[in-house]
Design a protein around this motif. Structure first.
Motif, PDB file in Angstrom:
ATOM      1  N   ASP A   1      30.473  33.964  46.200  1.00 14.50           N
ATOM      2  CA  ASP A   1      29.534  33.023  45.582  1.00 14.50           C
ATOM      3  C   ASP A   1      30.200  31.649  45.517  1.00 14.50           C
ATOM      4  OD1 ASP A   1      26.912  33.060  43.670  1.00 14.50           O
ATOM      5  OD2 ASP A   1      28.381  31.616  42.932  1.00 14.50           O
ATOM      6  N   SER A   2      29.431  30.583  45.770  1.00  7.92           N
ATOM      7  CA  SER A   2      30.034  29.233  45.812  1.00  7.92           C
ATOM      8  C   SER A   2      30.658  28.838  44.481  1.00  7.92           C
ATOM      9  CB  SER A   2      29.007  28.160  46.142  1.00  7.92           C
ATOM     10  OG  SER A   2      28.168  28.545  47.151  1.00  7.92           O
ATOM     11  N   PHE A   3      30.045  29.248  43.373  1.00 10.45           N
ATOM     12  CA  PHE A   3      30.593  28.869  42.063  1.00 10.45           C
ATOM     13  C   PHE A   3      31.451  29.969  41.440  1.00 10.45           C
ATOM     14  CE2 PHE A   3      26.887  25.729  41.027  1.00 10.45           C
ATOM     15  CZ  PHE A   3      27.465  24.783  41.863  1.00 10.45           C
ATOM     16  N   TYR A   4      31.154  31.209  41.766  1.00  7.49           N
ATOM     17  CA  TYR A   4      31.821  32.342  41.113  1.00  7.49           C
ATOM     18  C   TYR A   4      32.377  33.310  42.154  1.00  7.49           C
ATOM     19  CZ  TYR A   4      29.350  30.595  37.020  1.00  7.49           C
ATOM     20  OH  TYR A   4      28.879  29.810  36.008  1.00  7.49           O
ATOM     21  N   PRO A   5      33.454  32.894  42.856  1.00  8.42           N
ATOM     22  CA  PRO A   5      33.969  33.748  43.940  1.00  8.42           C
ATOM     23  C   PRO A   5      34.403  35.143  43.479  1.00  8.42           C
ATOM     24  CG  PRO A   5      35.467  31.897  43.480  1.00  8.42           C
ATOM     25  CD  PRO A   5      34.207  31.626  42.722  1.00  8.42           C
ATOM     26  N   ASN A   6      34.697  35.310  42.187  1.00 10.66           N
ATOM     27  CA  ASN A   6      35.129  36.634  41.719  1.00 10.66           C
ATOM     28  C   ASN A   6      34.026  37.479  41.105  1.00 10.66           C
ATOM     29  OD1 ASN A   6      37.773  36.319  42.543  1.00 10.66           O
ATOM     30  ND2 ASN A   6      38.307  35.238  40.661  1.00 10.66           N
ATOM     31  N   LEU A   7      32.828  36.921  40.980  1.00  6.32           N
ATOM     32  CA  LEU A   7      31.738  37.735  40.417  1.00  6.32           C
ATOM     33  C   LEU A   7      31.180  38.640  41.509  1.00  6.32           C
ATOM     34  CD1 LEU A   7      29.503  35.603  38.021  1.00  6.32           C
ATOM     35  CD2 LEU A   7      31.280  37.264  37.448  1.00  6.32           C
TER      36      LEU A   7
ATOM     37  N   SER B   1      34.610  42.275  30.979  1.00  3.37           N
ATOM     38  CA  SER B   1      35.413  41.312  30.225  1.00  3.37           C
ATOM     39  C   SER B   1      35.711  41.876  28.837  1.00  3.37           C
ATOM     40  CB  SER B   1      34.606  40.012  30.123  1.00  3.37           C
ATOM     41  OG  SER B   1      35.220  39.121  29.240  1.00  3.37           O
ATOM     42  N   GLY B   2      36.973  41.965  28.477  1.00  2.00           N
ATOM     43  CA  GLY B   2      37.361  42.472  27.167  1.00  2.00           C
ATOM     44  C   GLY B   2      37.089  43.969  27.031  1.00  2.00           C
ATOM     45  N   LEU B   3      37.021  44.466  25.794  1.00  3.38           N
ATOM     46  CA  LEU B   3      36.772  45.875  25.481  1.00  3.38           C
ATOM     47  C   LEU B   3      37.933  46.755  25.981  1.00  3.38           C
ATOM     48  CD1 LEU B   3      32.999  45.752  26.363  1.00  3.38           C
ATOM     49  CD2 LEU B   3      33.944  45.970  24.051  1.00  3.38           C
ATOM     50  N   THR B   4      37.958  47.994  25.510  1.00  4.32           N
ATOM     51  CA  THR B   4      39.031  48.911  25.903  1.00  4.32           C
ATOM     52  C   THR B   4      38.431  50.041  26.711  1.00  4.32           C
ATOM     53  OG1 THR B   4      40.200  48.401  23.859  1.00  4.32           O
ATOM     54  CG2 THR B   4      40.861  50.407  25.012  1.00  4.32           C
ATOM     55  N   VAL B   5      38.901  50.191  27.936  1.00  6.46           N
ATOM     56  CA  VAL B   5      38.413  51.288  28.775  1.00  6.46           C
ATOM     57  C   VAL B   5      39.308  52.493  28.519  1.00  6.46           C
ATOM     58  CG1 VAL B   5      38.070  52.092  31.144  1.00  6.46           C
ATOM     59  CG2 VAL B   5      37.516  49.723  30.527  1.00  6.46           C
ATOM     60  N   THR B   6      38.675  53.626  28.193  1.00  9.06           N
ATOM     61  CA  THR B   6      39.485  54.809  27.903  1.00  9.06           C
ATOM     62  C   THR B   6      39.500  55.802  29.062  1.00  9.06           C
ATOM     63  OG1 THR B   6      37.556  55.648  26.726  1.00  9.06           O
ATOM     64  CG2 THR B   6      39.321  54.709  25.397  1.00  9.06           C
ATOM     65  N   GLU B   7      38.435  55.824  29.847  1.00 13.21           N
ATOM     66  CA  GLU B   7      38.420  56.786  30.951  1.00 13.21           C
ATOM     67  C   GLU B   7      37.419  56.348  32.014  1.00 13.21           C
ATOM     68  OE1 GLU B   7      38.244  60.926  29.760  1.00 13.21           O
ATOM     69  OE2 GLU B   7      37.390  61.474  31.706  1.00 13.21           O
ATOM     70  N   VAL B   8      37.792  56.631  33.271  1.00 17.89           N
ATOM     71  CA  VAL B   8      36.857  56.399  34.375  1.00 17.89           C
ATOM     72  C   VAL B   8      36.766  57.681  35.182  1.00 17.89           C
ATOM     73  CG1 VAL B   8      36.397  55.067  36.472  1.00 17.89           C
ATOM     74  CG2 VAL B   8      37.438  53.933  34.495  1.00 17.89           C
TER      75      VAL B   8
ATOM     76  N   ARG C   1      43.332  46.999  35.022  1.00 14.99           N
ATOM     77  CA  ARG C   1      42.517  45.825  34.714  1.00 14.99           C
ATOM     78  C   ARG C   1      43.293  44.556  35.004  1.00 14.99           C
ATOM     79  NH1 ARG C   1      39.111  46.484  29.427  1.00 14.99           N
ATOM     80  NH2 ARG C   1      37.923  44.950  30.612  1.00 14.99           N
ATOM     81  N   SER C   2      42.550  43.553  35.489  1.00 14.79           N
ATOM     82  CA  SER C   2      43.159  42.266  35.765  1.00 14.79           C
ATOM     83  C   SER C   2      42.081  41.215  35.522  1.00 14.79           C
ATOM     84  CB  SER C   2      43.640  42.258  37.224  1.00 14.79           C
ATOM     85  OG  SER C   2      43.978  40.955  37.602  1.00 14.79           O
ATOM     86  N   ASN C   3      42.258  40.405  34.496  1.00 13.10           N
ATOM     87  CA  ASN C   3      41.214  39.476  34.051  1.00 13.10           C
ATOM     88  C   ASN C   3      39.889  40.217  33.879  1.00 13.10           C
ATOM     89  OD1 ASN C   3      43.012  37.262  34.020  1.00 13.10           O
ATOM     90  ND2 ASN C   3      42.837  37.156  36.245  1.00 13.10           N
ATOM     91  N   THR C   4      38.856  39.793  34.611  1.00 11.04           N
ATOM     92  CA  THR C   4      37.572  40.473  34.426  1.00 11.04           C
ATOM     93  C   THR C   4      37.315  41.529  35.511  1.00 11.04           C
ATOM     94  OG1 THR C   4      36.429  38.713  35.613  1.00 11.04           O
ATOM     95  CG2 THR C   4      36.577  38.493  33.224  1.00 11.04           C
ATOM     96  N   GLU C   5      38.358  41.905  36.222  1.00 12.71           N
ATOM     97  CA  GLU C   5      38.203  42.946  37.241  1.00 12.71           C
ATOM     98  C   GLU C   5      38.678  44.289  36.693  1.00 12.71           C
ATOM     99  OE1 GLU C   5      36.851  42.323  40.294  1.00 12.71           O
ATOM    100  OE2 GLU C   5      36.652  40.192  39.808  1.00 12.71           O
ATOM    101  N   LEU C   6      37.828  45.294  36.779  1.00 12.52           N
ATOM    102  CA  LEU C   6      38.224  46.675  36.482  1.00 12.52           C
ATOM    103  C   LEU C   6      38.402  47.331  37.848  1.00 12.52           C
ATOM    104  CD1 LEU C   6      38.528  49.259  34.719  1.00 12.52           C
ATOM    105  CD2 LEU C   6      36.023  49.404  34.685  1.00 12.52           C
ATOM    106  N   ILE C   7      39.657  47.692  38.155  1.00  8.57           N
ATOM    107  CA  ILE C   7      39.991  48.173  39.504  1.00  8.57           C
ATOM    108  C   ILE C   7      40.072  49.695  39.465  1.00  8.57           C
ATOM    109  CG2 ILE C   7      41.717  48.056  41.354  1.00  8.57           C
ATOM    110  CD1 ILE C   7      42.539  45.341  39.595  1.00  8.57           C
ATOM    111  N   ILE C   8      39.271  50.341  40.289  1.00  7.20           N
ATOM    112  CA  ILE C   8      39.143  51.802  40.216  1.00  7.20           C
ATOM    113  C   ILE C   8      39.594  52.443  41.523  1.00  7.20           C
ATOM    114  CG2 ILE C   8      37.491  53.692  39.902  1.00  7.20           C
ATOM    115  CD1 ILE C   8      35.819  51.702  38.230  1.00  7.20           C
ATOM    116  N   GLU C   9      40.435  53.460  41.375  1.00  8.79           N
ATOM    117  CA  GLU C   9      40.934  54.172  42.549  1.00  8.79           C
ATOM    118  C   GLU C   9      40.520  55.630  42.476  1.00  8.79           C
ATOM    119  OE1 GLU C   9      45.163  54.239  44.378  1.00  8.79           O
ATOM    120  OE2 GLU C   9      45.016  52.536  42.991  1.00  8.79           O
TER     121      GLU C   9
END
Ligand code: ARG
Ligand code: ZN
Length: 477
Positions: free
Chosen positions: A55-61, A106-113, A124-132
């Motif tokens: 996205d031109s304004f939000y490349p990470n969204l 953004s924020g909150l605590t993730v307990t399980e995926v 987690r890294s900033n607003t990215e939740l990275i799932i493997e």
């Protein structure tokens, strides 16, 4: 994969005549075979999906590698503590072989995926939740991702709306969401870009004295042990920024209108009669736009009015939020226009907000002219005069912080007014209708709009539109 090719060991064997060289060659062939095998396995192991969608304004969204089909969001809300206990289950289809992928949160605590019911690694890294996932997800396959999380949702800081908090807020005991453009990640993990629309089911549990409201149809309501659970279904595609949750002391007011969508408003309990009176124009506004554009796109519509002032209104799909200070016919008609232009037909890049705001501003102005005595030419000349003295950034030349600049609204509307003046009433309605219907339930952009203008009114008309959108200074009216 390319590494094996670049360092081809056979080509660099020096002395093919000797035994040693032959042995070397066999060894290097074996190495090569293993390398090739490895890379073949690598492709079935997949690659990580990208962490943004350019996205031109939000490349990470938003995130690459998959397409969301459905969100199931289960929220247990403690309104007094402003905390949630939540489980969001996302049904997606992989668009590549995926070794890992991201959600936006953004924020909150993730307990399980969990992926397809099995625990998956996450970080987690900033607003990215990275799932493997434990094993790669094959391109084309459908999979479910369940994220368990909790905490106190915090509004996000968004460079497009620097003047206000975005997303989940608790204002004097009322929980509200207003998420355009990035704020929905303050309360649920998602592919947070309007190009990935999906259907939604949202289930909200609150202590019994509280009322909860969300998008679409209320399909179930049950109370037990001092808690009330309501289930809301949005069966039409919805962009994440239009998802909404409200919790407070509201009264549901239904108006059934023959042939139209269900109208249900949520008013602060014991509201003065003027509020319901102001909202009573809703069916008339809807039928005005239906004549112009085509049938109302969703199953229901309504307004939720906050018990306090807000300074803006927001067109959440089927449930616009207004503050006490923004319940006038123009704003009501503006948010209703967005249900067609913005919510059903949605921009594909956040730099083109004029496609939402310019259209909603102009269509609501047309409604005001038809039903509330506005003189459109006079009104437009007034806006043109103000913008020429003050601020007329071309709508298609805005920066991130200007995406809701008054010029996007007014000059966007003036663009359509100028086009209407040039092509006349009949062709103008054809353009509006065609633009909407081509992109209903999906996405669009300015290039597509210009193509419709060119096709129905010729290149002179398209050039006029372009000069309103791109030129500095603004063209004369
Ligand atoms: N789309 C809204 C409107 O119709 C503007 C929303 C701006 N964003 C916000 N969170 N205030 O005017
Ligand atoms: Zn708007």
């Amino acid at each position: 994969m390319n590494g094996a090719k670049r360092s081809n060991p056979i080509a660099s064997a020096r002395d093919p005549g000797t035994t040693l060289a032959r042995v070397n060659r066999l060894v290097t062939l074996a190495v090569l075979a293993v390398a090739l095998l490895g890379s073949a396995c690598g492709s079935t192991d997949g690659e990580p999906g990208s962490e943004g969608l350019d996205d031109s304004f939000y490349p990470n969204l938003g995130n690459g590698g998959y397409d969301v089909l459905h969100y199931d969001i289960d929220l247990d809300i403690d309104p007094e503590a402003n905390t949630i206990q939540a489980l969001t289950t996302i049904t997606s289809r992989a668009t590549q072989d995926l070794s890992a992928f991201n959600l936006d949160l953004s924020g909150l605590t993730v307990t399980e995926v969990q992926i397809n019911g099995s625990r998956a690694e996450f970080s987690r890294s900033n607003t990215e939740l990275i799932i493997e996932p434990a094993g790669a997800l094959a391109s084309g396959s459908e999979f479910s991702t369940s994220v368990s999380y909790s905490g106190s949702p915090e509004p996000v800081a968004d460079p497009g709306v620097p003047y206000q908090p975005l997303g989940w807020q608790n204002i004097r005991g009322t929980i509200l969401t207003a998420s355009e453009p990035s704020g929905s990640m303050s309360w649920f993990p998602s592919n947070n870009h309007p190009t990935d629309k999906a259907t939604f089911e949202i289930r909200i549990t609150v202590p019994t004295p509280f009322t909860a409201a969300s998008n679409g149809i209320l399909v179930e309501e049950s109370s037990a042990d001092g808690y009330t659970t309501t289930t809301w279904r949005m069966d039409d595609p919805m962009a994440t920024y239009l998802a909404a949750v409200y919790v407070g002391d509201f009264e549901r007011v239904e108006t059934n209108q023959a042939g139209g969508p269900l109208i249900r408003d949520y008013l602060p309990r014991d509201s003065p009669a003027e509020i319901a009176e102001a909202l009573s124009i809703t069916p008339q506004v809807i039928s005005y736009y239906e004549d112009l554009l085509g049938p109302y796109p969703f199953d229901a519509y309504g307004t939720i009015v906050m018990p306090h002032t807000l300074g803006f209104a927001m067109e959440n799909q089927t449930l616009s939020v207004h503050g006490r200070d923004t319940i006038d016919p123009l704003v009501i008609a503006h948010e209703i226009a967005h249900q067609w232009l913005g919510n059903s037909s949605t921009l594909d890049d956040w730099s083109e907000t004029w496609l939402h705001e310019g259209f909603a501003t102009y269509l609501s102005s047309m409604y005001m002219a038809e039903h509330h005595g506005w003189h459109l030419d006079v009104k437009m000349a007034g806006w043109h005069g103000t913008l020429s003295r003050w601020n007329s950034v071309p709508p298609m030349e805005i920066e991130n912080a200007q995406m809701f600049d008054v010029s996007v609204y007014w000059r966007g509307a003036l663009t359509l007014h100028a086009l209407r003046g040039l092509v006349g009433e009949t062709v103008f309605s054809e353009i509006l209708r065609t633009h909407y219907q081509q992109s209903a339930n999906g996405n669009t952009n300015t290039v597509e709009f210009l193509a419709v203008v060119t096709q129905l009114a010729g290149s002179e008309a398209a050039e006029l539109v372009e000069s309103w959108l791109y030129d500095d200074p603004m063209p004369p009216l």
